[in-house]
Write a protein that holds these residues in place. Sequence first.
Motif, mmCIF file in Angstrom:
data_model
loop_
_atom_site.group_PDB
_atom_site.id
_atom_site.type_symbol
_atom_site.label_atom_id
_atom_site.label_comp_id
_atom_site.label_asym_id
_atom_site.label_seq_id
_atom_site.Cartn_x
_atom_site.Cartn_y
_atom_site.Cartn_z
ATOM 1 N N ASP A 246 0.904 -1.277 0.047
ATOM 2 C CA ASP A 246 0.017 0.107 0.057
ATOM 3 C C ASP A 246 0.809 1.417 0.001
ATOM 4 O O ASP A 246 0.425 2.179 0.308
ATOM 5 C CB ASP A 246 -0.737 -0.134 1.143
ATOM 6 C CG ASP A 246 -1.516 -1.352 1.353
ATOM 7 O OD1 ASP A 246 -2.137 -1.699 0.232
ATOM 8 O OD2 ASP A 246 -2.043 -1.746 2.470
ATOM 9 N N HIS A 247 2.263 1.011 -0.148
ATOM 10 C CA HIS A 247 2.845 2.257 -0.139
ATOM 11 C C HIS A 247 3.875 2.410 -1.202
ATOM 12 O O HIS A 247 5.341 1.892 -0.907
ATOM 13 C CB HIS A 247 3.545 2.504 1.305
ATOM 14 C CG HIS A 247 3.798 3.868 1.472
ATOM 15 N ND1 HIS A 247 4.961 4.297 1.109
ATOM 16 C CD2 HIS A 247 3.546 4.759 2.669
ATOM 17 C CE1 HIS A 247 4.980 5.503 1.661
ATOM 18 N NE2 HIS A 247 4.236 5.616 2.652
ATOM 19 N N ARG A 248 3.589 2.401 -2.459
ATOM 20 C CA ARG A 248 4.488 2.232 -3.571
ATOM 21 C C ARG A 248 5.322 3.429 -3.538
ATOM 22 O O ARG A 248 4.986 4.415 -3.352
ATOM 23 C CB ARG A 248 3.851 2.204 -4.901
ATOM 24 C CG ARG A 248 2.741 0.985 -4.882
ATOM 25 C CD ARG A 248 3.165 -0.096 -4.644
ATOM 26 N NE ARG A 248 4.181 -0.893 -5.691
ATOM 27 C CZ ARG A 248 3.683 -1.526 -6.650
ATOM 28 N NH1 ARG A 248 2.138 -1.650 -6.976
ATOM 29 N NH2 ARG A 248 4.432 -2.102 -7.457
ATOM 30 N N TYR A 249 6.809 3.119 -3.940
ATOM 31 C CA TYR A 249 7.627 4.301 -3.899
ATOM 32 C C TYR A 249 7.736 5.106 -5.197
ATOM 33 O O TYR A 249 7.826 4.471 -6.302
ATOM 34 C CB TYR A 249 9.295 3.965 -3.567
ATOM 35 C CG TYR A 249 9.281 3.483 -2.338
ATOM 36 C CD1 TYR A 249 9.026 3.948 -1.128
ATOM 37 C CD2 TYR A 249 9.880 2.022 -2.167
ATOM 38 C CE1 TYR A 249 9.173 3.443 0.082
ATOM 39 C CE2 TYR A 249 10.062 1.460 -0.846
ATOM 40 C CZ TYR A 249 9.573 2.054 0.188
ATOM 41 O OH TYR A 249 10.048 1.768 1.316
ATOM 42 N N ARG A 250 7.696 6.347 -5.304
ATOM 43 C CA ARG A 250 7.903 7.205 -6.592
ATOM 44 C C ARG A 250 9.242 7.381 -7.096
ATOM 45 O O ARG A 250 10.139 7.134 -6.000
ATOM 46 C CB ARG A 250 7.229 8.691 -6.231
ATOM 47 C CG ARG A 250 5.720 8.753 -5.815
ATOM 48 C CD ARG A 250 5.500 9.988 -5.462
ATOM 49 N NE ARG A 250 5.589 10.949 -6.634
ATOM 50 C CZ ARG A 250 4.705 11.116 -7.436
ATOM 51 N NH1 ARG A 250 3.381 10.368 -7.333
ATOM 52 N NH2 ARG A 250 4.460 11.829 -8.650
ATOM 53 N N PRO A 251 9.477 7.244 -8.464
ATOM 54 C CA PRO A 251 10.820 7.220 -8.709
ATOM 55 C C PRO A 251 11.652 8.483 -8.239
ATOM 56 O O PRO A 251 12.979 8.157 -7.967
ATOM 57 C CB PRO A 251 10.930 7.505 -10.527
ATOM 58 C CG PRO A 251 9.394 6.945 -10.714
ATOM 59 C CD PRO A 251 8.580 7.343 -9.372
ATOM 60 N N GLU A 252 11.043 9.636 -7.798
ATOM 61 C CA GLU A 252 12.059 10.711 -7.504
ATOM 62 C C GLU A 252 12.463 10.412 -6.147
ATOM 63 O O GLU A 252 13.384 10.975 -5.679
ATOM 64 C CB GLU A 252 11.332 11.840 -7.424
ATOM 65 C CG GLU A 252 9.918 12.149 -6.968
ATOM 66 C CD GLU A 252 9.142 11.982 -8.023
ATOM 67 O OE1 GLU A 252 9.003 10.787 -8.660
ATOM 68 O OE2 GLU A 252 8.119 12.515 -7.961
ATOM 69 N N LEU A 253 11.960 9.378 -5.504
ATOM 70 C CA LEU A 253 12.353 8.872 -4.208
ATOM 71 C C LEU A 253 13.365 7.577 -4.289
ATOM 72 O O LEU A 253 14.425 7.751 -3.698
ATOM 73 C CB LEU A 253 11.242 8.365 -3.294
ATOM 74 C CG LEU A 253 11.444 7.724 -1.734
ATOM 75 C CD1 LEU A 253 12.381 8.903 -1.071
ATOM 76 C CD2 LEU A 253 10.151 7.556 -1.103
#
Length: 317
Positions: A184-191
């Motif tokens: 439920d907590h996918r990371y964004r590419p900028e992270l």
Amino acid sequence: MAVNVLRLNITFLGCGKLSSAVLEGILSSLSEPHQRFIRPSQPFTTKDDEPTLGLISVVPEKIFACVNQRHSADSLKEKFGPKGVTVLANGNVRGVEQAHLVVLGVEPSVFGEVLAEPGMRDALSGKFLISVVGGVSIQKLEAAIYGSRPRTEEEKERSQIIRVTPSTAAAVRESFTLILEEKDHRYRPELLLPIYSLFSRVGTVKLQPDSQGHIAATLAASSPAFFASALEGAVNGAIELGMDREEALEMTAAAMRGAAALVASGESPDEVARKIATPGGSTAEGLEVLREGGLTTLMQDAIVKTASKVGGLGEKK
Ligand SMILES: NC(=O)c1ccc[n+]([C@@H]2O[C@H](COP(=O)([O-])OP(=O)(O)OC[C@H]3O[C@@H](n4cnc5c(N)ncnc54)[C@H](OP(=O)(O)O)[C@@H]3O)[C@@H](O)[C@H]2O)c1
């Protein structure tokens, strides 16, 4: 493709066995061209339609290490002070204020009090918070900083939390570091991209679904301890027969590296053993001792027990 160089201040919030291994590896990577540390080892699978950013290389600008006890600070100062690391005892908020990126490496029993220190929430605002704390979910880390209330309009930007499990092999830049991604907590590419870049300085990096995170963390971060125990036994055998410890350590470590390299190249562990052991020969004799003693089953049990504990670590909080 153009490389975006991110010069970041990094603060290790807690700098014990694991974080100081990561710090040591990062410092030794600085002598190499930063372009080496930009390429993810696997394609991103986070968000299907997300445009990927250009290549990012993280270069540490200033590094801070925060610990609790004076004597820990003194030994870190001795080791890392000459390499430009600023060590703070009882200065967590001060250390975090100066960071762009924070690596949280305290014990699971104290992460809550450290993140809830007065001033910590503001100090963390808008920053990357990378947690290496075993078995503690993003939800629990967020709750420790912000409580369980939902975000309000006037609240400052929350920190972006990411869970990572490096191993102490980071010290020699051989960590297999997992970035744990919860369903439920996918990371964004900028992270993700800066984290990939930073941890590729200390070894290989892989994005791992957290549903199997406790198993993966056990294999990547804990099992080197089990292999080290097996290595100790082999060395003791050589010493018993009259060999010098240093020499035995060198040869055994090389043998273990060789076996690992063969498996990594695609041979099964069983194949590796069969190719070495001629039936009725001397190696087969040794393998029989291991079989009778149940080494393989013992290793299996050690993985299952450790992973079960890792899976339950954060539950007490
Ligand atoms: N070691 C591993 O291979 C490994 C593997 C997987 C996961 N982990 C996870 O990594 C984390 C760290 O493990 P570790 O083995 O590195 O532990 P450690 O050697 O005990 O290090 C803990 C660090 O936290 C610091 N600390 C404790 N309370 C603090 C406070 N109030 N403020 C600031 N610093 C504080 C300690 O400072 P003092 O020395 O001054 O007390 C020490 O530097 C754990 O959460 C563990 O689950 C470790």
